[in-house]
Design an enzyme around this catalytic site. Structure first.
Site, PDB file in Angstrom:
ATOM      1  N   ARG A  78       0.852  -1.190   0.000  1.00  0.00           N
ATOM      2  CA  ARG A  78       0.000   0.000   0.000  1.00  0.00           C
ATOM      3  C   ARG A  78       0.882   1.232   0.000  1.00  0.00           C
ATOM      4  O   ARG A  78       1.722   1.399   0.885  1.00  0.00           O
ATOM      5  CB  ARG A  78      -0.930   0.000   1.217  1.00  0.00           C
ATOM      6  CG  ARG A  78      -1.745   1.267   1.305  1.00  0.00           C
ATOM      7  CD  ARG A  78      -2.695   1.312   2.488  1.00  0.00           C
ATOM      8  NE  ARG A  78      -3.334   2.625   2.523  1.00  0.00           N
ATOM      9  CZ  ARG A  78      -3.302   3.446   3.585  1.00  0.00           C
ATOM     10  NH1 ARG A  78      -2.713   3.073   4.708  1.00  0.00           N
ATOM     11  NH2 ARG A  78      -3.874   4.637   3.519  1.00  0.00           N
ATOM     12  N   HIS A 122      -2.767  11.043   0.723  1.00  0.00           N
ATOM     13  CA  HIS A 122      -2.219  10.774   2.061  1.00  0.00           C
ATOM     14  C   HIS A 122      -1.547  12.052   2.563  1.00  0.00           C
ATOM     15  O   HIS A 122      -0.358  12.114   2.818  1.00  0.00           O
ATOM     16  CB  HIS A 122      -1.214   9.610   2.005  1.00  0.00           C
ATOM     17  CG  HIS A 122      -0.980   8.956   3.335  1.00  0.00           C
ATOM     18  ND1 HIS A 122      -1.148   7.606   3.567  1.00  0.00           N
ATOM     19  CD2 HIS A 122      -0.576   9.482   4.515  1.00  0.00           C
ATOM     20  CE1 HIS A 122      -0.850   7.326   4.835  1.00  0.00           C
ATOM     21  NE2 HIS A 122      -0.503   8.445   5.429  1.00  0.00           N
ATOM     22  N   GLU A 167      -7.449   8.723   6.106  1.00  0.00           N
ATOM     23  CA  GLU A 167      -7.723   9.307   7.423  1.00  0.00           C
ATOM     24  C   GLU A 167      -8.187  10.779   7.394  1.00  0.00           C
ATOM     25  O   GLU A 167      -7.490  11.695   7.858  1.00  0.00           O
ATOM     26  CB  GLU A 167      -6.474   9.191   8.301  1.00  0.00           C
ATOM     27  CG  GLU A 167      -6.009   7.782   8.462  1.00  0.00           C
ATOM     28  CD  GLU A 167      -4.861   7.658   9.446  1.00  0.00           C
ATOM     29  OE1 GLU A 167      -4.156   8.649   9.705  1.00  0.00           O
ATOM     30  OE2 GLU A 167      -4.667   6.545   9.959  1.00  0.00           O
ATOM     31  N   ASN A 292      -7.310   1.742   9.878  1.00  0.00           N
ATOM     32  CA  ASN A 292      -5.972   1.918  10.459  1.00  0.00           C
ATOM     33  C   ASN A 292      -6.131   1.847  11.974  1.00  0.00           C
ATOM     34  O   ASN A 292      -6.863   2.671  12.537  1.00  0.00           O
ATOM     35  CB  ASN A 292      -5.380   3.272  10.062  1.00  0.00           C
ATOM     36  CG  ASN A 292      -5.081   3.360   8.584  1.00  0.00           C
ATOM     37  OD1 ASN A 292      -5.189   2.374   7.859  1.00  0.00           O
ATOM     38  ND2 ASN A 292      -4.707   4.547   8.119  1.00  0.00           N
ATOM     39  N   TYR A 294      -4.201   1.482  15.806  1.00  0.00           N
ATOM     40  CA  TYR A 294      -2.953   1.544  16.579  1.00  0.00           C
ATOM     41  C   TYR A 294      -3.160   1.324  18.055  1.00  0.00           C
ATOM     42  O   TYR A 294      -2.325   0.721  18.728  1.00  0.00           O
ATOM     43  CB  TYR A 294      -2.257   2.899  16.339  1.00  0.00           C
ATOM     44  CG  TYR A 294      -1.682   3.005  14.950  1.00  0.00           C
ATOM     45  CD1 TYR A 294      -2.440   3.462  13.872  1.00  0.00           C
ATOM     46  CD2 TYR A 294      -0.372   2.597  14.694  1.00  0.00           C
ATOM     47  CE1 TYR A 294      -1.915   3.534  12.588  1.00  0.00           C
ATOM     48  CE2 TYR A 294       0.161   2.667  13.411  1.00  0.00           C
ATOM     49  CZ  TYR A 294      -0.619   3.130  12.369  1.00  0.00           C
ATOM     50  OH  TYR A 294      -0.100   3.200  11.094  1.00  0.00           O
ATOM     51  N   GLU A 351      -3.514  -0.145   8.025  1.00  0.00           N
ATOM     52  CA  GLU A 351      -2.341   0.217   8.823  1.00  0.00           C
ATOM     53  C   GLU A 351      -2.450  -0.393  10.220  1.00  0.00           C
ATOM     54  O   GLU A 351      -3.526  -0.352  10.810  1.00  0.00           O
ATOM     55  CB  GLU A 351      -2.180   1.741   8.995  1.00  0.00           C
ATOM     56  CG  GLU A 351      -1.644   2.467   7.791  1.00  0.00           C
ATOM     57  CD  GLU A 351      -1.535   3.958   8.025  1.00  0.00           C
ATOM     58  OE1 GLU A 351      -1.268   4.380   9.171  1.00  0.00           O
ATOM     59  OE2 GLU A 351      -1.755   4.728   7.062  1.00  0.00           O
TER      60      GLU A 351
END
Ligand SMILES: OC[C@@H]1[C@@H](O)[C@H](O)[C@@H](O)c2[nH]c(CCc3ccccc3)c[n+]21
Length: 452
Positions: A78, A122, A167, A292, A294, A351
């Site tokens: 990606r 991005h 995002e 994504n 985290y 991600e």
């Protein structure tokens, strides 16, 4: 001993990067500046005065980087395209050299059996468009669709998985509300406008794809589960606000055709009433959503702008170099919430990864091989892949995993201080060294997840 996890047939194992974080040479071969080149050269904006002028020099080293991806056994990659390499002024004139760079990269990936996943945006908006209002100008939906069409026409068919935005929450919260990211605005009034125009642009690009493209397109969001710090009514309300602001603000309009009501509560007079046709534009059918993930946030009511929430640090928690709690269960919880709220739309984890301390130069082991030991990252990745497997077992349609990141890279305004890569970069020599986590991930891919 629980049986080895089995991932679905065709599960796509890959890694992710973004143009401005790895390429360097932002103005080479006719490219125009982006807001990140402008932001990084504005004194005080970047830790240590770091810029993306060189980064990982991927603009020149892309062939060797793809070779390394193949050696590590990646099945997918990606990456993002820098809009201002393609359209230096953001609209109008196409810079063929910029288009050639990405066309050659895609061909090299395919020649090495690696599937490209292309992110159109991005965060690196052409500076020329920022001068025309950027995400605050409603015309940007047309500008973005024009840019997207250039790439669809040039690459669709070789690229079969497209992402419009990476995002929108970060673009808005970082770039227009708190100002920590380019273009560095701090306005409660601008943020909802930027946010809405991002989603209008997303819709316009998907609509354009349906006229030109033959394959799949989706949206990538960063979402994280919000858990109440106590069972008080105040903390429950804070969780509701935080959840709506990060997790529902973009998925609701894109998939359900309306914003969560909490946004009006959060932004008050700064929350405009949008025309109905905007929602029709935004709610274009998607082929997948990229998530994504985290960390999580244990959330409490607190004085803060504009959410009136705070995050409670967990005394027994493990934290990464970016101050994010390691909480794999949150990924399972989040994926179950996604399925319950939005239905069976296919999901890619686009991600997931962590910054832990890695040395600026690789060690040399007893055989004279360069080596970077990163056990904490292996533990993080193993546990999050386990959490994904749990969600798959519970019926969530997860199609793939893109590890963030393939390379150590420019962590935006934190510069090169944070290393997320599975491959170490020595910024002095540009030498790449697969970390232990890369060698571990190779085994995971080769065993299709059984060797977690
Ligand atoms: O921070 C690590 C990565 C960035 O390098 C990627 O470019 C970006 O897509 C990305 N998103 C997130 C989660 C959202 C977030 C971004 C930046 C700061 C705080 C939270 C983490 N990351």
């Amino acid at each position: 001993m629980s049986p080895a996890p089995v991932f679905p047939e065709g599960f796509l194992w890959g890694a992710a990067t973004a143009a401005h974080q790895i390429e360097g040479s932002p103005l080479a071969d006719g490219a125009g500046p982006s807001i990140w080149t402008r932001f990084a050269h504005t004194p005080g904006m970047m830790l240590n005065g770091d810029t993306g002028d060189v980064a990982c020099d991927h603009y020149h080293r892309w062939k060797d980087d793809v070779k390394l991806m193949r050696e590590l056994g990646l099945k997918a990659y990606r990456f993002s395209v820098s809009w201002s390499r393609i359209l230096p002024e953001g609209t109008g004139r196409v810079n063929q050299a910029g288009l050639d760079f990405y066309s050659n990269l895609v061909d090299e990936l395919l020649a090495n059996g690696i599937e490209p996943l292309l992110t159109l945006y991005h965060w690196d908006l052409p500076a020329a468009l920022d001068d025309r209002g950027g995400w605050l100008n409603p015309d940007i939906a047309d500008w973005f669709a024009e840019y997207a069409r250039v790439l669809y026409r040039a690459l669709d068919g070789r690229v079969k998985k497209w992402v419009t935005l990476n995002e929108p929450w970060v673009v808005t919260d970082g770039g227009y509300l708190h100002g920590a990211l380019a273009p560095g605005h701090r306005s409660k009034f601008e943020a909802p406008i930027a946010s809405h125009n991002l989603m209008r642009a997303h819709g316009a690009a998907v609509k354009a794809y349906r006229e030109i493209g033959q394959h799949e397109i989706g949206l990538v969001v960063n979402i994280e589960p919000k858990y109440p710090a106590s069972d008080s009514a105040q903390d429950a309300a804070a969780v509701r606000r935080a959840h709506a602001y990060m997790n529902e603000q973009y998925l609701h309009p894109a998939l359900l055709g309306h914003y969560p009501p909490e946004l009006k509560e959060i932004f008050g007079e700064a929350w405009p009433e949008w025309p109905a046709e905007d929602y029709d534009l935004i709610q274009q059918k998607l082929d997948f959503v990229g998530i994504n993930y985290y960390t999580r946030s244990v959330t409490k009511a607190a004085e803060s702008y504009p959410l009136n929430t705070g995050v409670v640090r967990q005394p027994l928690g493990t934290y990464t170099e970016t101050g994010w709690e390691v909480f794999p269960q949150g990924l399972t919880d989040l994926l179950l919430w996604f399925k319950q709220t939005y239905g069976d739309l296919p999901v890619y984890i686009t991600e997931n990864g962590a910054a832990f301390f890695d040395p600026p130069t690789a060690d040399v082991d007893e055989t004279g091989q360069r080596r970077v030991r990163d056990p904490l990252r292996i533990d993080y990745l193993r546990k999050h892949l386990g959490a994904i497997h749990d969600a798959i077992q519970a019926g969530v349609d997860i199609r793939g995993y893109m590890l963030w990141s393939f390379l150590d890279n420019l962590e935006w305004s934190l510069g090169y201080s944070k290393r997320f890569g599975m491959v170490h970069v020595n910024y002095g020599t540009q030498e790449r060294t697969p970390k232990d986590s890369a060698r571990w991930y190779s085994q995971v891919i080769q065993s299709h997840g059984r060797k977690l």
